[in-house]
Design an enzyme around this catalytic site. Structure first.
Site, PDB file in Angstrom:
ATOM      1  N   PRO A  32       0.834  -1.210   0.000  1.00 56.37           N
ATOM      2  CA  PRO A  32       0.000   0.000   0.000  1.00 56.37           C
ATOM      3  C   PRO A  32       0.866   1.257   0.000  1.00 56.37           C
ATOM      4  CG  PRO A  32      -0.439  -1.352   1.953  1.00 56.37           C
ATOM      5  CD  PRO A  32       0.679  -1.987   1.224  1.00 56.37           C
TER       6      PRO A  32
ATOM      7  N   GLU B 209       1.707  -7.654   7.849  1.00 51.37           N
ATOM      8  CA  GLU B 209       1.897  -6.204   7.689  1.00 51.37           C
ATOM      9  C   GLU B 209       2.999  -5.923   6.662  1.00 51.37           C
ATOM     10  OE1 GLU B 209      -1.118  -5.745   9.730  1.00 51.37           O
ATOM     11  OE2 GLU B 209      -0.059  -3.852   9.465  1.00 51.37           O
TER      12      GLU B 209
ATOM     13  N   ARG C 121      -1.734  -8.210 -21.303  1.00 57.71           N
ATOM     14  CA  ARG C 121      -2.614  -7.851 -22.425  1.00 57.71           C
ATOM     15  C   ARG C 121      -1.892  -6.976 -23.448  1.00 57.71           C
ATOM     16  NH1 ARG C 121      -4.928  -2.755 -22.166  1.00 57.71           N
ATOM     17  NH2 ARG C 121      -6.749  -3.301 -23.406  1.00 57.71           N
TER      18      ARG C 121
ATOM     19  N   ASP D  98      -6.831   1.888 -25.865  1.00 54.83           N
ATOM     20  CA  ASP D  98      -7.652   1.784 -24.655  1.00 54.83           C
ATOM     21  C   ASP D  98      -7.508   3.032 -23.786  1.00 54.83           C
ATOM     22  OD1 ASP D  98      -5.437  -0.456 -22.801  1.00 54.83           O
ATOM     23  OD2 ASP D  98      -5.243   1.607 -23.474  1.00 54.83           O
TER      24      ASP D  98
HETATM   25  C1  LIG Z   1       2.799  -3.094   3.903  1.00 52.55           C
HETATM   26  O1  LIG Z   1       1.937  -2.405   4.789  1.00 52.55           O
HETATM   27  C2  LIG Z   1       0.730  -2.966   5.061  1.00 52.55           C
HETATM   28  C3  LIG Z   1      -0.085  -2.329   5.930  1.00 52.55           C
HETATM   29  C4  LIG Z   1      -1.305  -2.860   6.223  1.00 52.55           C
HETATM   30  C5  LIG Z   1      -1.723  -4.052   5.623  1.00 52.55           C
HETATM   31  C6  LIG Z   1      -0.910  -4.698   4.738  1.00 52.55           C
HETATM   32  C7  LIG Z   1      -1.372  -5.966   4.093  1.00 52.55           C
HETATM   33  N1  LIG Z   1      -0.457  -6.380   3.035  1.00 52.55           N
HETATM   34  C8  LIG Z   1       0.537  -7.295   3.228  1.00 52.55           C
HETATM   35  C9  LIG Z   1       1.227  -7.427   2.018  1.00 52.55           C
HETATM   36  C10 LIG Z   1       0.599  -6.577   1.082  1.00 52.55           C
HETATM   37  C11 LIG Z   1       0.862  -6.285  -0.261  1.00 52.55           C
HETATM   38  C12 LIG Z   1       0.096  -5.340  -0.906  1.00 52.55           C
HETATM   39  C13 LIG Z   1      -0.938  -4.686  -0.220  1.00 52.55           C
HETATM   40  C14 LIG Z   1      -1.710  -3.634  -0.890  1.00 52.55           C
HETATM   41  C15 LIG Z   1      -1.390  -3.017  -2.077  1.00 52.55           C
HETATM   42  C16 LIG Z   1      -2.377  -2.036  -2.260  1.00 52.55           C
HETATM   43  N2  LIG Z   1      -2.489  -1.149  -3.323  1.00 52.55           N
HETATM   44  N3  LIG Z   1      -3.208  -2.104  -1.236  1.00 52.55           N
HETATM   45  N4  LIG Z   1      -2.798  -3.069  -0.379  1.00 52.55           N
HETATM   46  C17 LIG Z   1      -1.222  -5.005   1.107  1.00 52.55           C
HETATM   47  C18 LIG Z   1      -0.448  -5.930   1.757  1.00 52.55           C
HETATM   48  C19 LIG Z   1       0.323  -4.179   4.444  1.00 52.55           C
END
Ligand SMILES: COc1cccc(Cn2ccc3ccc(-c4cc(N)[nH]n4)cc32)c1
Length: 240
Positions: free
Chosen positions: A86, A113, A155, A170
Protein backbone atom coordinates in the site's frame (compact mmCIF):
# COMPACT_ATOMS: atom_id res chain seq x y z
CA UNK A 1 8.17 -12.94 -20.87
CA UNK A 2 8.79 -15.04 -17.81
CA UNK A 3 6.80 -14.22 -14.67
CA UNK A 4 7.58 -15.71 -11.25
CA UNK A 5 5.30 -15.19 -8.26
CA UNK A 6 6.36 -16.06 -4.69
CA UNK A 7 3.47 -16.34 -2.22
CA UNK A 8 2.20 -18.32 0.78
CA UNK A 9 -1.14 -18.71 -1.05
CA UNK A 10 -0.32 -20.15 -4.51
CA UNK A 11 -4.00 -20.93 -5.05
CA UNK A 12 -4.73 -17.17 -5.14
CA UNK A 13 -2.91 -17.04 -8.48
CA UNK A 14 -5.07 -19.75 -10.10
CA UNK A 15 -7.15 -17.15 -12.05
CA UNK A 16 -4.05 -16.47 -14.17
CA UNK A 17 -4.63 -19.87 -15.76
CA UNK A 18 -8.17 -18.95 -16.86
CA UNK A 19 -9.54 -17.41 -20.08
CA UNK A 20 -7.44 -15.15 -22.29
CA UNK A 21 -4.41 -15.14 -20.03
CA UNK A 22 -4.66 -18.89 -19.54
CA UNK A 23 -4.66 -19.37 -23.29
CA UNK A 24 -1.63 -17.09 -23.70
CA UNK A 25 0.23 -19.13 -21.07
CA UNK A 26 -0.82 -22.40 -22.71
CA UNK A 27 0.39 -20.99 -26.06
CA UNK A 28 3.77 -20.23 -24.49
CA UNK A 29 3.43 -16.46 -24.97
CA UNK A 30 4.01 -16.05 -21.23
CA UNK A 31 5.83 -18.39 -18.87
CA UNK A 32 4.18 -18.09 -15.44
CA UNK A 33 5.61 -19.93 -12.42
CA UNK A 34 4.07 -19.73 -8.96
CA UNK A 35 6.19 -20.67 -5.94
CA UNK A 36 5.08 -21.40 -2.36
CA UNK A 37 7.26 -19.39 0.04
CA UNK A 38 6.78 -22.06 2.68
CA UNK A 39 8.85 -24.47 0.56
CA UNK A 40 11.89 -22.51 1.80
CA UNK A 41 11.08 -22.71 5.50
CA UNK A 42 13.18 -25.03 7.64
CA UNK A 43 11.20 -25.30 10.83
CA UNK A 44 8.41 -27.74 11.54
CA UNK A 45 5.90 -24.89 11.84
CA UNK A 46 7.00 -23.42 8.49
CA UNK A 47 7.02 -19.99 10.15
CA UNK A 48 7.24 -17.05 7.75
CA UNK A 49 6.36 -14.20 10.13
CA UNK A 50 7.43 -12.73 13.46
CA UNK A 51 6.58 -9.81 15.75
CA UNK A 52 7.58 -6.32 14.54
CA UNK A 53 10.60 -4.62 16.15
CA UNK A 54 9.46 -1.43 17.82
CA UNK A 55 6.06 -3.00 18.58
CA UNK A 56 2.80 -2.29 16.80
CA UNK A 57 -0.07 -4.42 15.52
CA UNK A 58 0.26 -7.56 13.43
CA UNK A 59 3.29 -9.49 12.23
CA UNK A 60 6.07 -8.90 9.71
CA UNK A 61 7.41 -11.47 7.23
CA UNK A 62 10.86 -12.71 8.17
CA UNK A 63 13.79 -11.82 5.89
CA UNK A 64 15.55 -15.21 6.05
CA UNK A 65 12.83 -17.20 4.31
CA UNK A 66 12.37 -14.53 1.65
CA UNK A 67 16.12 -14.42 1.06
CA UNK A 68 16.35 -18.17 0.53
CA UNK A 69 13.32 -18.19 -1.75
CA UNK A 70 14.31 -15.21 -3.88
CA UNK A 71 17.94 -16.35 -4.23
CA UNK A 72 16.59 -19.66 -5.52
CA UNK A 73 13.85 -18.29 -7.77
CA UNK A 74 16.02 -15.50 -9.20
CA UNK A 75 19.03 -17.73 -9.87
CA UNK A 76 21.43 -15.97 -12.26
CA UNK A 77 18.80 -14.72 -14.70
CA UNK A 78 18.41 -10.91 -14.58
CA UNK A 79 14.92 -9.81 -13.56
CA UNK A 80 12.90 -6.91 -12.21
CA UNK A 81 11.62 -7.59 -8.68
CA UNK A 82 8.21 -6.13 -7.91
CA UNK A 83 6.88 -5.90 -4.38
CA UNK A 84 3.21 -4.89 -4.03
CA UNK A 85 2.54 -2.68 -1.00
CA UNK A 86 0.00 0.00 0.00
CA UNK A 87 3.03 2.23 0.50
CA UNK A 88 4.22 1.81 -3.09
CA UNK A 89 4.52 4.02 -6.15
CA UNK A 90 1.17 3.97 -8.03
CA UNK A 91 0.92 1.29 -10.72
CA UNK A 92 -0.50 2.88 -13.88
CA UNK A 93 -0.92 2.06 -17.56
CA UNK A 94 2.47 3.72 -18.08
CA UNK A 95 3.98 1.20 -15.64
CA UNK A 96 2.39 -1.67 -17.56
CA UNK A 97 3.73 -0.27 -20.83
CA UNK A 98 7.20 0.07 -19.30
CA UNK A 99 7.20 -3.49 -17.94
CA UNK A 100 5.84 -5.20 -21.08
CA UNK A 101 9.32 -5.24 -22.66
CA UNK A 102 10.97 -6.80 -19.60
CA UNK A 103 12.26 -10.35 -20.21
CA UNK A 104 11.40 -11.33 -16.64
CA UNK A 105 9.29 -10.06 -13.76
CA UNK A 106 9.45 -11.59 -10.26
CA UNK A 107 6.63 -10.68 -7.87
CA UNK A 108 7.08 -11.03 -4.09
CA UNK A 109 3.64 -11.28 -2.46
CA UNK A 110 3.66 -10.20 1.15
CA UNK A 111 1.03 -10.92 3.77
CA UNK A 112 0.57 -9.79 7.41
CA UNK A 113 1.90 -6.20 7.69
CA UNK A 114 4.38 -6.72 4.86
CA UNK A 115 7.91 -8.00 4.35
CA UNK A 116 11.00 -7.02 6.42
CA UNK A 117 12.39 -3.94 4.61
CA UNK A 118 15.87 -5.45 4.41
CA UNK A 119 14.62 -7.88 1.74
CA UNK A 120 13.86 -4.97 -0.59
CA UNK A 121 17.15 -3.27 0.38
CA UNK A 122 19.14 -6.47 -0.25
CA UNK A 123 17.84 -7.10 -3.75
CA UNK A 124 17.77 -3.41 -4.71
CA UNK A 125 21.56 -3.55 -4.32
CA UNK A 126 21.83 -5.91 -7.28
CA UNK A 127 18.75 -5.53 -9.48
CA UNK A 128 15.82 -3.20 -10.24
CA UNK A 129 13.27 -3.43 -7.42
CA UNK A 130 9.94 -1.57 -7.43
CA UNK A 131 7.57 -1.24 -4.47
CA UNK A 132 4.20 -0.68 -6.15
CA UNK A 133 0.63 0.13 -5.07
CA UNK A 134 -2.42 -0.65 -7.20
CA UNK A 135 -4.58 1.92 -5.43
CA UNK A 136 -5.26 3.88 -2.27
CA UNK A 137 -6.91 1.11 -0.29
CA UNK A 138 -5.44 -1.66 1.85
CA UNK A 139 -5.63 -5.31 0.77
CA UNK A 140 -4.78 -8.30 2.96
CA UNK A 141 -1.82 -9.36 0.82
CA UNK A 142 -0.04 -8.83 -2.47
CA UNK A 143 -1.64 -11.64 -4.50
CA UNK A 144 -4.65 -9.68 -5.80
CA UNK A 145 -2.33 -6.81 -6.72
CA UNK A 146 -0.21 -9.27 -8.71
CA UNK A 147 -3.28 -10.55 -10.58
CA UNK A 148 -4.11 -6.96 -11.52
CA UNK A 149 -0.60 -6.08 -12.66
CA UNK A 150 0.05 -9.32 -14.55
CA UNK A 151 -3.22 -8.91 -16.47
CA UNK A 152 -2.48 -5.26 -17.30
CA UNK A 153 1.01 -6.16 -18.58
CA UNK A 154 0.14 -9.43 -20.32
CA UNK A 155 -2.61 -7.85 -22.43
CA UNK A 156 0.03 -5.59 -23.97
CA UNK A 157 2.16 -8.53 -25.14
CA UNK A 158 2.00 -9.43 -28.83
CA UNK A 159 -0.47 -12.21 -29.54
CA UNK A 160 -2.25 -12.11 -26.18
CA UNK A 161 -5.20 -9.95 -27.20
CA UNK A 162 -7.23 -11.08 -30.21
CA UNK A 163 -7.42 -7.47 -31.36
CA UNK A 164 -4.10 -5.67 -30.68
CA UNK A 165 -5.73 -2.35 -31.53
CA UNK A 166 -7.65 -2.57 -28.25
CA UNK A 167 -4.44 -2.14 -26.29
CA UNK A 168 -3.31 0.81 -28.39
CA UNK A 169 -6.64 2.63 -28.18
CA UNK A 170 -7.65 1.78 -24.66
CA UNK A 171 -8.24 4.15 -21.78
CA UNK A 172 -5.28 6.25 -20.77
CA UNK A 173 -3.47 5.67 -24.06
CA UNK A 174 -4.39 9.26 -25.01
CA UNK A 175 -4.56 10.33 -21.37
CA UNK A 176 -8.37 10.40 -21.31
CA UNK A 177 -10.96 8.01 -19.88
CA UNK A 178 -12.83 5.76 -22.28
CA UNK A 179 -16.19 7.16 -23.38
CA UNK A 180 -19.48 5.18 -23.42
CA UNK A 181 -19.83 2.11 -25.68
CA UNK A 182 -22.97 0.68 -27.33
CA UNK A 183 -24.00 -2.40 -29.29
CA UNK A 184 -27.27 -3.94 -30.58
CA UNK A 185 -30.21 -3.54 -30.17
CA UNK A 186 -30.66 0.06 -31.39
CA UNK A 187 -33.37 0.59 -28.73
CA UNK A 188 -33.27 -1.15 -25.34
CA UNK A 189 -35.96 -0.44 -22.72
CA UNK A 190 -36.79 2.75 -24.59
CA UNK A 191 -33.14 3.92 -24.61
CA UNK A 192 -31.71 4.56 -28.07
CA UNK A 193 -28.10 4.32 -29.26
CA UNK A 194 -26.79 7.85 -30.09
CA UNK A 195 -27.67 8.39 -33.76
CA UNK A 196 -24.18 9.65 -34.67
CA UNK A 197 -22.75 6.17 -33.98
CA UNK A 198 -25.02 4.73 -36.65
CA UNK A 199 -24.47 7.58 -39.12
CA UNK A 200 -21.45 6.12 -40.90
CA UNK A 201 -19.84 9.57 -40.66
CA UNK A 202 -16.45 8.51 -39.22
CA UNK A 203 -15.31 12.08 -38.68
CA UNK A 204 -18.42 12.92 -36.70
CA UNK A 205 -18.14 9.63 -34.78
CA UNK A 206 -14.51 10.32 -33.83
CA UNK A 207 -15.41 13.84 -32.65
CA UNK A 208 -18.42 12.56 -30.68
CA UNK A 209 -16.28 9.90 -28.99
CA UNK A 210 -13.57 12.42 -28.09
CA UNK A 211 -16.18 14.83 -26.70
CA UNK A 212 -17.66 12.08 -24.52
CA UNK A 213 -14.17 11.06 -23.33
CA UNK A 214 -13.30 14.68 -22.47
CA UNK A 215 -16.64 15.19 -20.73
CA UNK A 216 -16.22 12.00 -18.66
CA UNK A 217 -12.58 12.76 -17.82
CA UNK A 218 -13.40 16.34 -16.78
CA UNK A 219 -16.17 15.05 -14.52
CA UNK A 220 -14.54 11.92 -13.02
CA UNK A 221 -10.79 12.52 -13.28
CA UNK A 222 -9.95 16.24 -13.55
CA UNK A 223 -6.45 15.27 -12.39
CA UNK A 224 -5.89 13.41 -15.69
CA UNK A 225 -7.03 16.45 -17.66
CA UNK A 226 -4.68 18.70 -15.70
CA UNK A 227 -1.80 16.27 -16.37
CA UNK A 228 -2.22 16.33 -20.16
CA UNK A 229 0.62 17.98 -22.09
CA UNK A 230 -0.08 21.58 -23.19
CA UNK A 231 -0.64 20.70 -26.82
CA UNK A 232 -2.89 17.69 -26.15
CA UNK A 233 -6.12 19.74 -26.16
CA UNK A 234 -7.21 22.01 -28.97
CA UNK A 235 -9.50 25.04 -28.52
CA UNK A 236 -12.60 22.92 -29.08
CA UNK A 237 -11.48 20.37 -26.49
CA UNK A 238 -11.16 23.07 -23.86
CA UNK A 239 -14.92 23.69 -23.90
CA UNK A 240 -15.43 20.73 -21.48
C1 LIG B 1 2.80 -3.09 3.90
O1 LIG B 1 1.94 -2.40 4.79
C2 LIG B 1 0.73 -2.97 5.06
C3 LIG B 1 -0.09 -2.33 5.93
C4 LIG B 1 -1.31 -2.86 6.22
C5 LIG B 1 -1.72 -4.05 5.62
C6 LIG B 1 -0.91 -4.70 4.74
C7 LIG B 1 -1.37 -5.97 4.09
N1 LIG B 1 -0.46 -6.38 3.04
C8 LIG B 1 0.54 -7.29 3.23
C9 LIG B 1 1.23 -7.43 2.02
C10 LIG B 1 0.60 -6.58 1.08
C11 LIG B 1 0.86 -6.28 -0.26
C12 LIG B 1 0.10 -5.34 -0.91
C13 LIG B 1 -0.94 -4.69 -0.22
C14 LIG B 1 -1.71 -3.63 -0.89
C15 LIG B 1 -1.39 -3.02 -2.08
C16 LIG B 1 -2.38 -2.04 -2.26
N2 LIG B 1 -2.49 -1.15 -3.32
N3 LIG B 1 -3.21 -2.10 -1.24
N4 LIG B 1 -2.80 -3.07 -0.38
C17 LIG B 1 -1.22 -5.00 1.11
C18 LIG B 1 -0.45 -5.93 1.76
C19 LIG B 1 0.32 -4.18 4.44
Amino acid sequence: MRIDVVTIFPGYLAPLREALLGRAIAAGLIDVRVHNLRDWTRDVHQAVDDAPYGGGPGMVMRPQVWGEALDDVLGDEPARLIVPTPAGVPFTQATARRWKDEPRLVFACGRYEGIDQRVVDEYASRMPVEEVSIGDYVLVGGEVAVLVMVEAVARLLPGVLGNPQSAEQDSFSDGLLEGPAYTRPVVWRGREVPAVLRSGDHGAIARWRRDRALERTAKRRPDLLAALPEDALDQRDREF
